[in-house]
Design a protein around this motif. Sequence first.
Motif: not given
Length: 496
Positions: A62, A66, A440
Amino acid sequence: MDLPFKVLRPLAARYAPTLAAEAFARGLVTTAADGTQRAIPPGATPVVLDSDEIHRRHRLSWLLSTAGFRMAQSTVQGRDREVLLGALSPLERRLVERSSPRTKALAITRVDFLVGDRPRALELNATIPAMPGYSDMAAGAFLEVVGTAVGLDAPARAALVRQNGSNVEALYRALLAGFQQARGRTPGRIAVLCRRNDSQLSEVDHLVRRFAELGTEAHRVYPDEASGGEQLTAHGLGFDLVYRHLFVHRLAETPSPFLEAFFAGDAAPGSQLFNGPAAHVEAKSNFALLSQATDDRALATRAGLDAEMLEAIRTSVPWTRRLVDGPTRGPHGEAIAGLVGHVAANPGMFVLKRAWDYGGKAVFVGPAADEPGFATRAEAAFGRALSWPETVEHAAADHRGGGFVVQAVVDVPREAHVLATPGGPVDAEVFVDYSAFASVGLTPPPGWGGVVRASVSRIVNIQGGGGVLPLLRREVWEQLAQAAMSMESQQAAGRS
């Protein structure tokens, strides 16, 4: 891996053919252009991880996803846009330029890792991050067949499958969360958009079935079937949500002005698309920018990378740069007078990758430069077999697909596993990677897991003949292992 291997290897002959058949029946296959299917070998031995470790890898994915999304978005909307846009096809470029200002979330991403002493991220997938279905098929088939072989009844096997989790369910939850954020309601019908005879057609069909089982009507839709006014329509039906399992550049094969306008956000306003055009996020030159950002404060600031993201990049992303000649700093901060010459002189240190490509087709691993597969790849990319220095020279001069990036080698040992085939178990020393899914811009984040691939080649890729190993949570494995050892004890007692 040692304990699962020791427990299951003596039993593998009993269940491997059945496991191969079950995985094939579930759709663990690739599909050729003529519609024929080739089995993806499932692992007869699993990879077992603590749930906390699976969560840590998801969190790392993640953070990197991102950061990659922010870097790509800031780059294509900034003064250095050509670094990424220049890698794309004309169609991809048009759609990214038109859609990126409105793109706020990605329902699914996938970061591919090699794991030694820690996970090292090799690349970020954001266009059509495949394998949530394949991962469920491999784990589900394994738990069903091996669970049966060690004497677990149907309810117990089903409980293990639920406890192990599902990446397809996570994808479904991500799509619903994204739709809810964008539209304020839940979708009534989902289209899974893919090309005819997609190589992962069986995974697409698995997604369609599972989405329906989870509560939302879903249909497979081909580009030539799609049209629309207020909504994208196909088969006489309107679709609230469209999940894109289609590379944008594939539209050039079956041109569709409607889909081009839809992808750009200029048609069918009543339908929501996930993921939007994201080639700029996936381009490996974007990964190079992430690596560079740890040494370039201004670049990190422009992209909006926070301290946690930068630390994740610093500890997990190998040194990666665009293959452009000139002075730079190397993987250990050392001064390099000329990057191309340095890479050519040190094959044991580097990997070359075309900036915008997929499937591992234009990846050249320096330590494998003397292996037969290297010459085959060089001939496919450059027209003839080449040595490592010649490959570096050609790559530096080849600007197709944004040219090449160079990445520091991540060296991991092969692992002993057993693959299930119709003829029985096959022992193999394989390279293993771990891919962690993420989303995201979605709240709350879905419960993503991962997928594990295995290959005799250093380039771990399903299309190149790799297999999928079942990923099991430790608490699931312990119940399965206890059943296996109990059965063995009972059989030993009966023989005595």
